[in-house]
Scaffold this motif. Sequence first.
Motif, PDB file in Angstrom:
ATOM      1  N   ARG A 137       8.840  35.493 -25.319  1.00 21.28           N
ATOM      2  CA  ARG A 137       8.642  34.415 -24.354  1.00 21.28           C
ATOM      3  C   ARG A 137       9.847  34.323 -23.424  1.00 21.28           C
ATOM      4  NH1 ARG A 137       6.871  28.098 -25.529  1.00 21.28           N
ATOM      5  NH2 ARG A 137       5.860  27.787 -23.510  1.00 21.28           N
ATOM      6  N   ASP A 138       9.563  34.384 -22.142  1.00 23.39           N
ATOM      7  CA  ASP A 138      10.587  34.259 -21.102  1.00 23.39           C
ATOM      8  C   ASP A 138      10.166  33.111 -20.194  1.00 23.39           C
ATOM      9  OD1 ASP A 138      12.246  34.485 -18.842  1.00 23.39           O
ATOM     10  OD2 ASP A 138      12.450  36.651 -19.108  1.00 23.39           O
ATOM     11  N   ARG A 139      10.771  31.962 -20.385  1.00 24.24           N
ATOM     12  CA  ARG A 139      10.380  30.782 -19.617  1.00 24.24           C
ATOM     13  C   ARG A 139      10.726  30.941 -18.132  1.00 24.24           C
ATOM     14  NH1 ARG A 139       9.078  26.530 -23.024  1.00 24.24           N
ATOM     15  NH2 ARG A 139       9.735  26.751 -25.198  1.00 24.24           N
ATOM     16  N   ARG A 140      11.818  31.638 -17.835  1.00 17.26           N
ATOM     17  CA  ARG A 140      12.224  31.785 -16.439  1.00 17.26           C
ATOM     18  C   ARG A 140      11.206  32.622 -15.663  1.00 17.26           C
ATOM     19  NH1 ARG A 140      15.111  35.525 -13.629  1.00 17.26           N
ATOM     20  NH2 ARG A 140      15.471  36.728 -15.538  1.00 17.26           N
ATOM     21  N   ARG A 141      10.729  33.699 -16.277  1.00 19.65           N
ATOM     22  CA  ARG A 141       9.750  34.568 -15.629  1.00 19.65           C
ATOM     23  C   ARG A 141       8.308  34.156 -15.938  1.00 19.65           C
ATOM     24  NH1 ARG A 141      12.299  40.660 -16.548  1.00 19.65           N
ATOM     25  NH2 ARG A 141      14.283  40.265 -15.438  1.00 19.65           N
ATOM     26  N   GLN A 142       8.161  33.168 -16.800  1.00 18.60           N
ATOM     27  CA  GLN A 142       6.836  32.668 -17.204  1.00 18.60           C
ATOM     28  C   GLN A 142       5.959  33.785 -17.774  1.00 18.60           C
ATOM     29  OE1 GLN A 142       5.641  30.573 -13.477  1.00 18.60           O
ATOM     30  NE2 GLN A 142       5.601  28.736 -14.758  1.00 18.60           N
ATOM     31  N   THR A 143       6.539  34.535 -18.699  1.00 18.65           N
ATOM     32  CA  THR A 143       5.792  35.582 -19.389  1.00 18.65           C
ATOM     33  C   THR A 143       5.899  35.340 -20.887  1.00 18.65           C
ATOM     34  OG1 THR A 143       7.703  37.060 -19.456  1.00 18.65           O
ATOM     35  CG2 THR A 143       6.202  37.264 -17.565  1.00 18.65           C
ATOM     36  N   GLY A 144       4.931  35.838 -21.633  1.00 21.50           N
ATOM     37  CA  GLY A 144       4.969  35.663 -23.073  1.00 21.50           C
ATOM     38  C   GLY A 144       3.889  36.441 -23.786  1.00 21.50           C
ATOM     39  N   LEU A 145       4.094  36.614 -25.073  1.00 24.54           N
ATOM     40  CA  LEU A 145       3.122  37.263 -25.947  1.00 24.54           C
ATOM     41  C   LEU A 145       3.166  36.540 -27.281  1.00 24.54           C
ATOM     42  CD1 LEU A 145       1.186  39.520 -26.906  1.00 24.54           C
ATOM     43  CD2 LEU A 145       3.228  40.890 -27.432  1.00 24.54           C
ATOM     44  N   GLU A 146       1.997  36.048 -27.723  1.00 22.75           N
ATOM     45  CA  GLU A 146       1.921  35.394 -29.030  1.00 22.75           C
ATOM     46  C   GLU A 146       0.744  35.926 -29.814  1.00 22.75           C
ATOM     47  OE1 GLU A 146      -0.483  33.216 -30.207  1.00 22.75           O
ATOM     48  OE2 GLU A 146      -1.509  32.490 -28.429  1.00 22.75           O
ATOM     49  N   MET A 147       0.865  35.872 -31.137  1.00 23.67           N
ATOM     50  CA  MET A 147      -0.197  36.326 -32.038  1.00 23.67           C
ATOM     51  C   MET A 147      -0.739  35.127 -32.800  1.00 23.67           C
ATOM     52  SD  MET A 147      -1.982  38.864 -33.160  1.00 23.67           S
ATOM     53  CE  MET A 147      -1.044  40.314 -32.656  1.00 23.67           C
ATOM     54  N   THR A 148      -2.066  35.062 -32.918  1.00 21.13           N
ATOM     55  CA  THR A 148      -2.730  33.925 -33.561  1.00 21.13           C
ATOM     56  C   THR A 148      -3.620  34.410 -34.703  1.00 21.13           C
ATOM     57  OG1 THR A 148      -2.730  32.582 -31.556  1.00 21.13           O
ATOM     58  CG2 THR A 148      -4.348  32.012 -33.230  1.00 21.13           C
ATOM     59  N   PHE A 149      -3.585  33.658 -35.810  1.00 20.20           N
ATOM     60  CA  PHE A 149      -4.481  33.879 -36.953  1.00 20.20           C
ATOM     61  C   PHE A 149      -5.224  32.576 -37.213  1.00 20.20           C
ATOM     62  CE2 PHE A 149      -5.345  33.524 -41.517  1.00 20.20           C
ATOM     63  CZ  PHE A 149      -6.141  34.652 -41.696  1.00 20.20           C
ATOM     64  N   GLU A 150      -6.558  32.641 -37.306  1.00 23.64           N
ATOM     65  CA  GLU A 150      -7.386  31.435 -37.458  1.00 23.64           C
ATOM     66  C   GLU A 150      -8.355  31.586 -38.622  1.00 23.64           C
ATOM     67  OE1 GLU A 150      -7.715  30.268 -32.694  1.00 23.64           O
ATOM     68  OE2 GLU A 150      -9.482  30.987 -33.789  1.00 23.64           O
ATOM     69  N   LEU A 151      -8.665  30.450 -39.256  1.00 27.36           N
ATOM     70  CA  LEU A 151      -9.738  30.337 -40.240  1.00 27.36           C
ATOM     71  C   LEU A 151     -10.645  29.192 -39.837  1.00 27.36           C
ATOM     72  CD1 LEU A 151      -7.868  30.799 -43.645  1.00 27.36           C
ATOM     73  CD2 LEU A 151      -9.415  32.440 -42.545  1.00 27.36           C
ATOM     74  N   HIS A 152     -11.967  29.415 -39.890  1.00 30.93           N
ATOM     75  CA  HIS A 152     -12.953  28.404 -39.505  1.00 30.93           C
ATOM     76  C   HIS A 152     -13.992  28.272 -40.627  1.00 30.93           C
ATOM     77  CE1 HIS A 152     -11.387  28.569 -35.400  1.00 30.93           C
ATOM     78  NE2 HIS A 152     -11.368  29.879 -35.548  1.00 30.93           N
ATOM     79  N   TYR A 153     -14.198  27.042 -41.071  1.00 30.92           N
ATOM     80  CA  TYR A 153     -15.153  26.760 -42.152  1.00 30.92           C
ATOM     81  C   TYR A 153     -16.259  25.854 -41.620  1.00 30.92           C
ATOM     82  CZ  TYR A 153     -17.045  24.910 -46.540  1.00 30.92           C
ATOM     83  OH  TYR A 153     -17.872  24.532 -47.560  1.00 30.92           O
ATOM     84  N   ASN A 154     -17.495  26.237 -41.881  1.00 33.69           N
ATOM     85  CA  ASN A 154     -18.677  25.491 -41.440  1.00 33.69           C
ATOM     86  C   ASN A 154     -19.590  25.301 -42.646  1.00 33.69           C
ATOM     87  OD1 ASN A 154     -21.075  24.564 -40.367  1.00 33.69           O
ATOM     88  ND2 ASN A 154     -21.569  26.445 -39.269  1.00 33.69           N
ATOM     89  N   THR A 155     -19.944  24.037 -42.948  1.00 32.86           N
ATOM     90  CA  THR A 155     -20.828  23.769 -44.075  1.00 32.86           C
ATOM     91  C   THR A 155     -21.839  22.691 -43.713  1.00 32.86           C
ATOM     92  OG1 THR A 155     -20.923  23.165 -46.436  1.00 32.86           O
ATOM     93  CG2 THR A 155     -19.286  22.034 -45.081  1.00 32.86           C
ATOM     94  N   THR A 156     -23.033  22.796 -44.272  1.00 36.91           N
ATOM     95  CA  THR A 156     -24.050  21.750 -44.106  1.00 36.91           C
ATOM     96  C   THR A 156     -23.757  20.620 -45.087  1.00 36.91           C
ATOM     97  OG1 THR A 156     -25.461  23.012 -45.640  1.00 36.91           O
ATOM     98  CG2 THR A 156     -25.844  23.308 -43.282  1.00 36.91           C
ATOM     99  N   ILE A 157     -24.004  19.369 -44.642  1.00 40.79           N
ATOM    100  CA  ILE A 157     -23.660  18.218 -45.489  1.00 40.79           C
ATOM    101  C   ILE A 157     -24.883  17.363 -45.824  1.00 40.79           C
ATOM    102  CG2 ILE A 157     -21.250  18.102 -44.766  1.00 40.79           C
ATOM    103  CD1 ILE A 157     -21.962  16.020 -42.733  1.00 40.79           C
ATOM    104  N   ASN A 158     -26.074  17.826 -45.498  1.00 42.55           N
ATOM    105  CA  ASN A 158     -27.283  17.130 -45.945  1.00 42.55           C
ATOM    106  C   ASN A 158     -28.408  18.148 -46.093  1.00 42.55           C
ATOM    107  OD1 ASN A 158     -27.647  17.565 -43.158  1.00 42.55           O
ATOM    108  ND2 ASN A 158     -29.019  15.810 -42.963  1.00 42.55           N
ATOM    109  N   ASP A 159     -29.506  17.730 -46.715  1.00 38.96           N
ATOM    110  CA  ASP A 159     -30.627  18.636 -46.939  1.00 38.96           C
ATOM    111  C   ASP A 159     -31.318  18.978 -45.621  1.00 38.96           C
ATOM    112  OD1 ASP A 159     -30.167  18.566 -49.673  1.00 38.96           O
ATOM    113  OD2 ASP A 159     -31.535  16.883 -49.985  1.00 38.96           O
ATOM    114  N   SER A 160     -31.877  20.172 -45.575  1.00 49.22           N
ATOM    115  CA  SER A 160     -32.620  20.587 -44.383  1.00 49.22           C
ATOM    116  C   SER A 160     -33.949  19.849 -44.303  1.00 49.22           C
ATOM    117  CB  SER A 160     -32.859  22.099 -44.406  1.00 49.22           C
ATOM    118  OG  SER A 160     -33.548  22.479 -45.585  1.00 49.22           O
ATOM    119  N   ASP A 161     -34.408  19.641 -43.075  1.00 50.69           N
ATOM    120  CA  ASP A 161     -35.631  18.888 -42.824  1.00 50.69           C
ATOM    121  C   ASP A 161     -36.764  19.856 -42.530  1.00 50.69           C
ATOM    122  OD1 ASP A 161     -37.209  16.697 -42.558  1.00 50.69           O
ATOM    123  OD2 ASP A 161     -36.342  15.991 -40.677  1.00 50.69           O
ATOM    124  N   ARG A 162     -38.002  19.406 -42.755  1.00 51.77           N
ATOM    125  CA  ARG A 162     -39.161  20.240 -42.423  1.00 51.77           C
ATOM    126  C   ARG A 162     -40.377  19.360 -42.236  1.00 51.77           C
ATOM    127  NH1 ARG A 162     -41.323  23.218 -47.959  1.00 51.77           N
ATOM    128  NH2 ARG A 162     -41.288  21.394 -49.306  1.00 51.77           N
TER     129      ARG A 162
END
Length: 223
Positions: A137-162
């Motif tokens: 990261r170079d604030r003066r030149r406004q350049t940068g490189l960053e690495m990101t690691f993510e985890l995402h959890y999705n769950t149903t919380i009620n019974d399905s309808d029909r």
Amino acid sequence: MTLNSASFSDSNAVDTQNTEFGNIGIAAKGILWSTDGFVLTSGVILQTPTADDIVFGNSAGEEAEVIRNTQYRLLPYLATLHYNDEWFWQNYIQVDAAANGNKVYINNDGQQFDQIGVLEEQNHLYLDTSLSKWLHRDRRRQTGLEMTFELHYNTTINDSDRVSISDNRGNVQLGTSNFTADIVNMNIGPTFLYGSTTMTVAYGTPLTEDRGADGEMRVLLNR
């Protein structure tokens, strides 16, 4: 965008070749509390039923069942950001809940549609965490490189309808019975910063047996 909402075939197979305008979400959000190195935010998203109704019919173009797209959904969330000059860590929790249901109609005599029930989509809980590190990261030149690691959890919380109906094709069930989802996705990739432009290249893959795809690659450009 969403898949074609009209299906006219003897098998009622979903049309995966065409897309159309989907539901639109409107968000309001703000900062609840902030200090040096920490931010707490909250907000809510209102999903509006702007997509077309779901229509099932035969190959002759005759409508048999219609699911009116009338459901509004509320998605409140709470998020945190921890940061310093080298690392930043984000966390996010959100509930996706139905405010009402979609009315279901059946064509009994070929001329008049009668309401036979209400189909309500399942509610979900989303949990997300993201850890990022500046590699350069170079604030003066406004350049940068960053690495990101993510985890995402999705769950149903009620019974399905029909809704179960009987027509001239026999017994028809709209909706999926006993459906549950517990999905964990992982994303990893770098973000490049140059002036007021950022570009993210990321690969995502599910870590659970429940999955919508084996993997996907995304490139995001923000100016």
